[in-house]
Structure formats: C-alpha cells, structure tokens
Scaffold this motif. Structure first.
Motif, short mmCIF file in Angstrom:
data_model
loop_
_atom_site.label_atom_id
_atom_site.label_comp_id
_atom_site.label_asym_id
_atom_site.label_seq_id
_atom_site.Cartn_x
_atom_site.Cartn_y
_atom_site.Cartn_z
N GLN A 173 -1.10 13.45 -1.21
CA GLN A 173 -1.40 13.77 0.19
C GLN A 173 -2.68 13.07 0.66
N ILE A 174 -3.69 13.03 -0.21
CA ILE A 174 -4.95 12.37 0.16
C ILE A 174 -4.71 10.88 0.37
N TYR A 175 -3.94 10.27 -0.51
CA TYR A 175 -3.66 8.84 -0.36
C TYR A 175 -2.90 8.57 0.94
N GLU A 176 -1.87 9.36 1.19
CA GLU A 176 -1.07 9.17 2.41
C GLU A 176 -1.89 9.45 3.66
N LYS A 177 -2.85 10.35 3.55
CA LYS A 177 -3.76 10.62 4.67
C LYS A 177 -4.63 9.40 4.94
N ALA A 178 -5.09 8.74 3.88
CA ALA A 178 -5.89 7.53 4.04
C ALA A 178 -5.09 6.45 4.75
N VAL B 51 0.81 -1.22 0.00
CA VAL B 51 0.00 0.00 0.00
C VAL B 51 0.84 1.27 0.00
N VAL B 52 2.15 1.14 -0.12
CA VAL B 52 3.02 2.31 -0.20
C VAL B 52 3.14 2.74 -1.65
N LEU C 270 -6.17 -0.97 -0.14
CA LEU C 270 -6.21 -0.50 1.25
C LEU C 270 -7.61 -0.69 1.83
N GLU C 271 -8.63 -0.35 1.04
CA GLU C 271 -10.02 -0.48 1.49
C GLU C 271 -10.35 -1.93 1.86
N SER C 272 -9.76 -2.86 1.15
CA SER C 272 -10.07 -4.27 1.41
C SER C 272 -9.63 -4.72 2.81
N TYR C 273 -8.76 -3.95 3.44
CA TYR C 273 -8.29 -4.28 4.79
C TYR C 273 -9.13 -3.61 5.88
N PHE C 274 -10.07 -2.76 5.50
CA PHE C 274 -10.91 -2.11 6.51
C PHE C 274 -11.76 -3.17 7.20
N GLU C 275 -12.00 -2.97 8.48
CA GLU C 275 -12.68 -3.98 9.29
C GLU C 275 -14.16 -3.68 9.46
N ILE D 168 -3.12 4.38 -8.64
CA ILE D 168 -3.39 4.85 -7.27
C ILE D 168 -4.78 4.40 -6.83
N LYS D 169 -5.74 4.41 -7.74
CA LYS D 169 -7.08 3.95 -7.39
C LYS D 169 -7.06 2.46 -7.01
N LYS D 170 -6.27 1.67 -7.74
CA LYS D 170 -6.15 0.25 -7.42
C LYS D 170 -5.55 0.06 -6.03
N LYS D 171 -4.56 0.89 -5.72
CA LYS D 171 -3.92 0.79 -4.42
C LYS D 171 -4.88 1.24 -3.32
#
Length: 364
Positions: free
Chosen positions: A213-218, A182-183, A253-258, A246-249
């Motif tokens: 910045q938005i991605y790193e904030k997420a 996710v980096v 990241l979203e797939s790891y949300f609980e 970046i959208k794929k990344k």
C-alpha cells in the motif's frame, strides 16, 4: 436521535443549500480534523457551490487520508476538467472506472470529453450547472444506487477503450520512460518483506499489505505530480523491512522526481515538522523563511546558516546550514526565503539550496 453535522451537511447539499452546508462543515472543523468523510464532503459542497479551487483544497486533504475512493476521484476529475487539465481529468475518471467499472458518471464524462471536450464547452457546462451530473452524488441515507443499466453504458465504455490504452502515455508516460518499470510484479507483491529480519535493524516494520500500500501510494502521489509526498513514502520504504526488490523499485521511482522551483513546489513542510523526523523528509524540497548568518564563499560555492523563523526572528525555530553550488544574489540582515532540498547527516538537517527570494528594499 439528533443528526451529526455531517448528516446535516449532506441533507443541505441534497436540497441544493450549498452555502448552508459549507457553514455547518466550517463549524465542525475541529471535531472532524482527521476525517476523510469530512474533507470529502466539504470538497463536494464547494464543488456544487461553484468554487472548484476550494473544492480542490479539501479533496487534497481527503486524499492524504485515503486514495481509493470513487467519489474523491470523481470530484478531482471535475476540478481538473474545470482547470482545462484534460489529461489529469481523464486519468481520474479512468481511476473511477478501475474502482467501479459500472460507474455511469465517469463513463458519461469521458464520453463528453471525447466528443466535445473543448474549453468553451466545459465552461458552459459549469456555468449552466449541467456539469453537476458528473459530480459525486451525495446520498443522505447512504448506500449505493442499485440497478446499473449496462446496456446504456456499453457503447460509451467500449468507446473509452482508447483512453485506457493511452493512459500510460498521457500523464505517467510523460514522466516515465516505461511505466511498467515501476509497477510491482506479482512476485514482489507476494513477498514484499525481507526474508531475514534478524541481521538488520529497521526504523519501520510493516506488514506485507502495508508495504504494498505504501509503495502504491508513492506511485499515486507521483502520478498526481506531488513528488514531495511520494518522496516521504519512498523514504518510509527505504527505512523499513521492505524487500530489496521493492526498495530498488522505490529508488527507480525516486529518480524520476523533478527539481522544484518556487512556482512548482507543492506540499511544503514546516521546519518544525521536519525536525521531528528528519529521515522521513530526506530529499524533499522545502521553502523556509528567516535570515542568514555566518556566510562563507569558497571556490564559487556559498555557505551560510539559515536562522529559520519569521521576518523579525521574534521566534527562532532552528538553525540550518545551507549550501549553494553557485553564489546567489542574497543580502544578509534582511528577510529571505530559501528553496532547497533536505539532506540529513548524522541526524542533522541541512539544505542544498536551489533558489533564493528576497523582497525588494522599500524606497526611502
């Protein structure tokens, strides 16, 4: 020239008059409602006053405005140290050293944790006030103290290399199979926008810098276990001119949300806020109150409308269709709180229900 209330509060904190600083800041709330410095200073005042819980609240407000702050991260590190959440505390101290490699407080705090980070030792530090040497330092005149003594830090920083190596395996590593996935790569940071914008329409148009910045904030919100806030940043990117990579990344990241429950949900969003811009809150978890109507049960699925408002529905905010995959224990006609995930269809808000809470009936 008269001093601002922030300057007066700094002066009080510097002189150890923490409650006076808190009163000054409380009276300035309306003036500094959207000020990072205000919330940061309020958090610091509460921290020195010995109320880490209140400090955490104000630090959280400051973090919504700005993430990369040495003093903010020092404050949060101290709060999590008090809460005995050592991994979170270490993570924030490491973030301080990332922003300011010569920061003596972070280095000293990590050295303390490494040598004697037991619960009783930490509480004793708080009880005696010795922990304040790790707190953000308030300076009335501003500016950064010069002349960092590198020799005194050399041993401590070298001893902390182990923490740097373990950083991914501590907090992020416990949630991600591979943190590096996710980096953003150098190439992705170099070209964060879609190359051809003429063939598509986007809700948001961001600059190269803003997208990164938005991605790193997420990622930062995810690291802080604030999945709802991270979801909003992901949604911004998915509805923007961000590159496909970046959208794929962001989706990864979203797939790891609980999944959330009533106890684990943070950053709840009111219906009125979601209604203004539903797409921004897609897949966020919310708890909304009201009463249910139009109940239907089909093949073990449960459908109803949630009349969002207060217990007596004196103020009806909206009507939201809710779906449960199993039939919940829910009784119509009485106040209810529903935990669910926000879905959006043709601009209309729906809830995918997960849990229900209804207060017990009062005995007659």
């Amino acid at each position: 020239m008269s001093k601002s209330r922030l300057e007066i509060a700094r002066s009080y904190i510097k002189r150890g008059k923490y409650q006076k600083a808190i009163i000054v800041l409380e009276n300035a709330r309306e003036v500094y409602r959207n000020s990072f410095e205000y919330y940061l200073l309020f958090g610091i005042a509460e921290l020195y006053a010995g109320v880490p819980g209140y400090a955490k609240t104000y630090f959280a407000e400051a973090r919504k405005i700005k993430i990369n702050s040495v003093d903010l991260n020092l404050g949060l590190a101290a709060v999590y140290l008090f809460e005995d959440r050592i991994d979170r505390s270490v993570n924030y101290y490491l973030e301080v050293l990332h922003l300011d490699p010569e920061n003596r407080q972070a280095a000293a705090a990590l050295e303390f944790i490494k040598k004697d980070g037991k619960r009783e030792s930490v509480l004793t530090m708080f009880d005696t006030g010795k922990i304040r040497k790790f707190f953000p330092q308030v300076k009335c005149g501003g500016g950064k103290t010069a002349g960092v003594i590198l020799a005194a830090l050399a041993g401590a920083v070298l001893g902390l290399l182990l923490f740097f190596n373990l950083r991914n395996s501590m907090e992020l590593g416990s949630r991600l199979q591979n943190y590096s996935d996710v980096v953003l790569s150098k190439e992705e940071k170099k070209s964060p926008q879609q190359a051809d914008l003429s063939s598509s329409s986007f809700k948001y148009i961001f600059s190269d810098k803003a997208i990164v910045q938005i991605y790193e904030k997420a990622v930062s919100y995810f690291n802080d276990y604030r999945d709802n806030m991270a979801q909003i940043e992901v949604n911004r990117l998915l509805n923007s001119n961000a590159s496909t990579a970046i959208k794929k990344k962001a989706l990864l990241l979203e797939s790891y949300f609980e999944k959330k429950d009533f106890d684990s949900l943070t950053d709840n969003f009111e219906y009125s806020l979601v209604e203004k811009e539903p797409e921004l809150f897609r897949n966020c978890w919310v708890v909304w109150s009201g009463k249910i109507a139009n109940v239907q049960v089909e093949n073990e699925s449960f459908f109803c409308d949630l009349l969002v408002g207060d217990d007596n529905l004196e103020k009806l905010e909206g009507v939201v269709p809710v779906t449960f995959s199993t039939v919940p224990q829910i009784e119509g006609g009485r106040p209810v709180k529903i935990l669910g995930k926000v879905e959006v269809t043709d601009g209309k808000i729906l809830l995918s229900g997960r849990s229900v809470y209804q207060p017990l009936r009062k005995s007659k």
